[in-house]
Write an enzyme that holds these catalytic residues in place. Sequence first.
Site, PDB file in Angstrom:
ATOM      1  CG  ASP A   1      -5.711  -3.436  -4.655  1.00  0.00           C
ATOM      2  OD1 ASP A   1      -6.055  -2.920  -3.574  1.00  0.00           O
ATOM      3  OD2 ASP A   1      -4.615  -4.000  -4.817  1.00  0.00           O
TER       4      ASP A   1
ATOM      5  CG  HIS B   1      -5.543  -2.401  -0.318  1.00  0.00           C
ATOM      6  ND1 HIS B   1      -4.805  -1.921  -1.370  1.00  0.00           N
ATOM      7  CD2 HIS B   1      -5.034  -1.801   0.792  1.00  0.00           C
ATOM      8  CE1 HIS B   1      -3.893  -1.065  -0.938  1.00  0.00           C
ATOM      9  NE2 HIS B   1      -4.013  -0.977   0.373  1.00  0.00           N
TER      10      HIS B   1
ATOM     11  CB  SER C   1      -0.969  -0.038   1.195  1.00  0.00           C
ATOM     12  OG  SER C   1      -1.977   0.933   1.082  1.00  0.00           O
TER      13      SER C   1
END
Length: 303
Positions: free
Chosen positions: A246, A278, A163
């Site tokens: 995602d 994610h 991330s």
Amino acid sequence: MMMHWTAMKKDELEKQYSPSRWSHRMAADDVIKAHVKAVKEGTERARGLAQTLLNVPYGEGDGERLDAYIPSTNSLVRRSQDSWPCRLLVKVWWWLRSATTLLPEVVALIPVVFVYVKSSIVQYVKMCLLGNMDLMVSQVRKSVVSVVQQYSHISGLYLCGHSAGAHLAAMVLSTDWSQYSITPQIKGAFLVSGIYDLLPILSTYVNEPLKMTEEVAIRNSPSKLIPQLKLSSSCCQIVVAVAENDSPEFRKQSEYYYKALKSTGQNVTMEDVPNTDHFSIIEQLVDEEYHLVKLLLKMMGKS
């Protein structure tokens, strides 16, 4: 990178950069709670099995400290919640963790150093309340330099980030090392569900504490800094991974960064990981049969 995001309204951009709203497993609040729970439980299982050297300074700042974790069994164990994914990589030497008041943590493996940087978008915002993007990037670079200086016998450096942590790891790749006392030998980078262009988030909630200008965003966007990468395609392997679930913007960020790296001759591959979101894409690093784990171990020559 294409400027498709400029046509989006602010609320749509904020949705795109809110990863929890794209999970197919559960509701947004629930997926975050489940992620926190998984991280906490993983850390608790790992806790207590290592000798530690804590709060070793790598800079003059109050939060610039390095923790060394020396496994006392064949299992890697670490204290901090954000450090748990790498506990899988067992049967290898020493582990280190570096953390600042601003940055996600950095985990390093001796004698082949593995640096793990993890941060969610929420953590990113919280950390940025204490500083600014330039300082965050500077500190993560400084921590890497310190690890290499303290353990000069290491044979190479591997980066991994998730991330916003993938953004910081990519910024390490883009470092002009002539400004530092050493040039780390980076052998590989594992970038998972990252952000590589900060311009789209300028008008979102993520930038409210940062207050980044366009100039700051550009100089801290890895996709804008590819021309200054001085990596040899023969010695540095880069994996850009993205979750099937995602958001479209996160997926485009990874795709464009991968293509930009590829166009310059870098040794880069892209992994579109099915049946992940994610959060689960990184949570599964505790599973030795997980595809990304096998790739990571192969990159480090441990498979």
